[in-house]
Structures are given as structure tokens and as C-alpha cells.
Write an enzyme that holds these catalytic residues in place. Sequence first.
Site, PDB file in Angstrom:
ATOM      1  N   GLU A   1      41.823  31.456  46.759  1.00 11.06           N
ATOM      2  CA  GLU A   1      40.691  31.655  45.861  1.00 11.06           C
ATOM      3  C   GLU A   1      39.400  31.939  46.638  1.00 11.06           C
ATOM      4  OE1 GLU A   1      42.069  31.864  43.224  1.00 11.06           O
ATOM      5  OE2 GLU A   1      43.550  30.300  42.914  1.00 11.06           O
TER       6      GLU A   1
ATOM      7  N   ARG B   1      33.154  39.831  50.912  1.00 13.09           N
ATOM      8  CA  ARG B   1      33.656  40.798  49.940  1.00 13.09           C
ATOM      9  C   ARG B   1      32.543  41.715  49.465  1.00 13.09           C
ATOM     10  NH1 ARG B   1      34.109  41.345  44.275  1.00 13.09           N
ATOM     11  NH2 ARG B   1      32.785  39.510  43.984  1.00 13.09           N
TER      12      ARG B   1
ATOM     13  N   GLY C   1      40.945  50.872  33.552  1.00 12.84           N
ATOM     14  CA  GLY C   1      40.632  51.085  32.143  1.00 12.84           C
ATOM     15  C   GLY C   1      40.606  52.542  31.733  1.00 12.84           C
TER      16      GLY C   1
ATOM     17  N   ASP D   1      43.876  40.959  44.592  1.00 14.31           N
ATOM     18  CA  ASP D   1      45.230  40.459  44.376  1.00 14.31           C
ATOM     19  C   ASP D   1      46.188  41.638  44.452  1.00 14.31           C
ATOM     20  OD1 ASP D   1      44.542  37.825  44.072  1.00 14.31           O
ATOM     21  OD2 ASP D   1      44.577  37.843  41.888  1.00 14.31           O
TER      22      ASP D   1
ATOM     23  N   TRP E   1      35.478  32.594  44.960  1.00 13.49           N
ATOM     24  CA  TRP E   1      35.256  33.826  44.202  1.00 13.49           C
ATOM     25  C   TRP E   1      35.577  33.610  42.728  1.00 13.49           C
ATOM     26  CZ3 TRP E   1      39.221  38.376  45.212  1.00 13.49           C
ATOM     27  CH2 TRP E   1      40.512  37.970  44.890  1.00 13.49           C
TER      28      TRP E   1
ATOM     29  N   ASP F   1      47.425  27.067  41.536  1.00 14.80           N
ATOM     30  CA  ASP F   1      47.863  27.849  40.375  1.00 14.80           C
ATOM     31  C   ASP F   1      47.901  27.009  39.113  1.00 14.80           C
ATOM     32  OD1 ASP F   1      48.842  30.494  41.732  1.00 14.80           O
ATOM     33  OD2 ASP F   1      49.677  28.882  42.927  1.00 14.80           O
TER      34      ASP F   1
END
Length: 592
Positions: free
Chosen positions: A205, A302, A319, A394, A447, A508
Site C-alpha cells: 500500500e 509516485r 474509461g 497494480d 497511497w 487485504d
Amino acid sequence: MSNPKSETNARPNDPPKPSGFLTLTLHAHLPYVVNHGTWPHGMEWLLEAAAETYLPLLRVLGNLERDGIALHCNLNLSPILLEQLAHPVFLAEFPRYVERKINAAREDEAFFESTGEYHFAETARFWQRFFTETLNQFNYLNGDIISSFRHFNDLGLIEIITCGATHGYMPLLGTDESLRAQVRTAVQTHRRHIGKLPRGIWAPECGYRPAGLWSYPTPNPDGSPIAPAFHRIGVEQALSESDLEYFFVDTHLVEDSAPVHSPYATRTPAKPQLEPTTRRLYQPYFVGSPTAHHGATSVFPRDPRTGLQVWSGDTGYPGDSNYLDFHKKRWPGGHRYWRVTGSGVDMHDKQPYDPHQAAARVNDHAAHFVSLVREALQPCLNDTVPPILCSPFDAELFGHWWFEGPLWLEAVARHLHADPNLQLISCSNYLDNYPRAGFIAMHEGSWGAEGNNQVWLNSETSWTYTHLYPAELYTRELCTSGKWQDSELGTRIVKQLCRELLLLESSDWQFLITTGAARDYAELRFTTHNDQFNELKYLYQTLESQNSLSPEQHDRLTAIELRDSIFADIDPTFWATGAHANSLRQSLELSS
């Protein structure tokens, strides 16, 4: 750390050096689901990810290798994912899963042909081809997905890095020993599967916590404190003790950081002030104290703009109206026949998917992404030390969530291969050739939403920590005593107890509870591992007091071992106080 070669030493025929770099980081991880349910939550997650992300990514890497191109990404294959991809249950079940998908597509084709929906019938044939290729690829690899990734790693076309052993959220782990054990077990598992020690790690994470006084954020069930506050090591110290050279953090942790003076100014290019804002996110830093006993670990921040462009299903590439819609599926086979169509379009109004139209959009989006990278780096492209833009994602976004994602990665690599000024690079390669910008001190964060710990610790998840923290303290006490090594049976019990603790620590479970994505499953899984931990604790205490177990207790131990058969070489001494005395690299070399 080495400095860049000066231009005066360049040979006449050397190609020009790039003005800037892009490093892509793909975080491949799934919680341990083998032997813990199938559908809708459980083994199906792993099967889908293998078919839609991991194998397509290998095809992309193969296409690029064939054409003399490297993706040079940092690919995290989390230790618990490696264990699952090598698990006999996965190896047996995956071909059956793919065959079911092929048969479902054939049945869909026949149905659509009978109703005159020929466009959908053609898409059904597309799915037949896709999953047939998947099955052929898996069989060609003899089921060994890991060795294929290792092939590209060995050639230097990608860099495989590690993660927390079971994706434990490092800022909230309850003991320094548990933090170290997550890291050390990860590095040990990485070496067993990949054949070499990792240089980088994906801190789960992107979670980070500096050294300092720490109090348990939750009490015991009766409201009493779990344990007194104590001074904790920073995450970077646990990483450096295991010889990990770099990790990743979210934007705000570097933007809000403070510079640290280095006593080694003659050995490093560190400066007391941070670079201007235009450069700040596009360079690595040393983290923590420059006088630490172990070597300093580096951090890459990042980049926010490119991240949003790839992540967002509303405003980003996934999208696009032409791309495959993730949510609308045809049952019972579960194949998808519709495109995104538009933001906010109702499921009933989704339009038919055309794979050819979708593929045509990939190159445009890859070119746009490269232009965004160049625009972000433009103010510092003439700097002596070239900037580096870090885009972490991811891995399952590519292929599973965004079906065209692997094709997009390939297109990005091809665009940059043809660009002499902007190139792809792995983090290790960059660190080998260019200096860090200095030492910084970061605050705690992640994040996740709001940049803090709230996704994993909130009113809906706090109950999990009231069980987790006592388990971590008990494990440290037991492993430190060393008495468990007095018998083979005691060793078996404690090794499995450590496995259950690692599974209990997986971030998780809290994530799935908070997001509601699979809340019931996550709560069940946490409770299951907590119950099994307590069973093993009771078995050990029984063995200690009676020097034996009943046949029923032996059978129960075996059943838990079979169900959660991970980390075959697990080392309970990793949880012992003082286990960090030597660097992990030294420890592993001595044991080899």
C-alpha cells in the site's frame, strides 16, 4: 552508488544519453486464496488474474524481446503470489478453469448464432481464441509461470522485486520483529523462486512509518492497553537490514518531506536543501538517518498525473468508450460482450464490444501517455543528472480490470524505444548510474484514501487489531525463547503458527472490509486464521506441558499445515528479538 560518466569520457560512437527516464512499476499481488473458497471469492481471483494479467504480460514481454525491445519495468511478484503460482492446487485447477471458459464461449457462440446476433457470436469466437491461446501458452510453459518471468529478469528486460511476505501493512504491524519477519521471509521466498536476492521492494500500500515513539492504536477487548508505548524502527531500517535498496511512496510523502544533512557530503551529492518543485518528484532520495548502522535505502515518489491517467475509469484511458466494459458479463460463462460506451452509461445501454476498434485506440493512448511524461519532465530535461518519472500501478489493472492494458504497455515500450531522449529504465539501473538527490525525512502515510492509515484502521476494522497485536507479541516471545527447537513436533507447530500469523497480517482483509468489495469473505478469512493461530498456540502449550499430543491433535496440525502450505522454508528465528544482528544477505550466504 556510482556517478554518471562524464561526457568527456564518452566514446565517439556511443549513442546520445537520454535526457530523461520513465520507470514503470507493476505490483502483482493477490491474497492467499488456495484452499479457501472458489467463487465468487477465493480461487477464482487467482485463476482470472493468471489468465487475464500474468500470461498476457508474458506474451507482451515475449513480443518485445523478439523485436529487441525491453519494457524495463520493476515487476513486483509478491511472495504470497509466488507461492500460489507454484502451488499444486493452482497448477491442477488452472487448465480446467481455462477449458471451462473455452466451452462457455462455444456455448455463447451457438446461442448468438441461433438468435441472429452475429456480432456477439464473433466476439464469442474472439474469447475462444483468447482462452485457447492462454491454455496453449500455459501448457508450453509446463505451467511454470514463474520461470518465464525469471527468464526476462535474468536477461535484464525487467527487474523482479519483492513485497511484504503476505502484504502486511507495515505502518501498523505491532512489533519490530513482525515488520522484519515480513521483509525477511519475503526476501528468502524471492530468492527461492527467482534465484537471486531482490534489490527493491513494494512496501504494501506504499505504506511508510518513520522511527519514533509508537503506541498501539487499539486496546485489548476489555479496554486495557495491549502493551506500553515503545520506540520503533522506521520502515526503511527493516528494509536496509535485508539489503533492499529502494521502495516507493506516494507523492505527498516526498512533497511534505524535510531535508536531512548528510555527514558524507564528500561521498554523495546530497544537499541540505531539496530541489525546486519542478524537479522534486523526479529523482530518488535516501530515506532516514545518514548515520544508520545499515546502508541507507532509497525512495522513488509516485508521479500523480500519469497515475490518474492510467488508473481512472472516469477520466483515464480505461474509461474510453471503445474498451471492454469490466462489469457487464453474460452468465453462466462470465464472458464480456459489451464496451464501456460512455461514462455513467447504464448497464442496459452498453453497446457491443469490437476488439479491433479497441485495439486501434491503444496506440493513441500510449502516444498520449509518453507526451505526458515528456511534458512533466520538460523543465528538467537539460539537467546534468537526468530526471526519472515513476509510475506505479497494480499489475492486475492491466488485462483483468482494463483488458487492453497489456497491449498499451507494449505500445508504450515501442514508442519509447524509438525515442532517443526519453527511455524506460528499471530503478536499480538508474541507481547504478545516477546519484540520489539527498537525504529526506518523511512522515507516516500511504497511497490510500487521505494518504494515511484509515483504509486499514477504522471503526469497521479495529477489531482485527485487537486479535492481531496479542498474536504478534506471543509469537515474538515464543520464538525468542528457542524452546520450540527442542523437538521436531514443537518446530512443526511453531513454523505453522508463524505462517498463520503472516496470513493474519495480510492488509487485504482490512482493505476488503473497508471497501465492501468482499467484506464477508475477508472477515471469515481473518477469523479463520485467528482461530487456527489460537489452535496452534494451544497445541504448543499442550505439547510443552504433556510432552505429547493426542492422535486427534496430530491430525488437526496436519490439516492446518495442508490447508495453509506456504513458505516451506519459514524460519521462526526471524521473529526472535535480536534477529536483525546480521544483514539478511550475510545470513543467507552463511547458510548456503
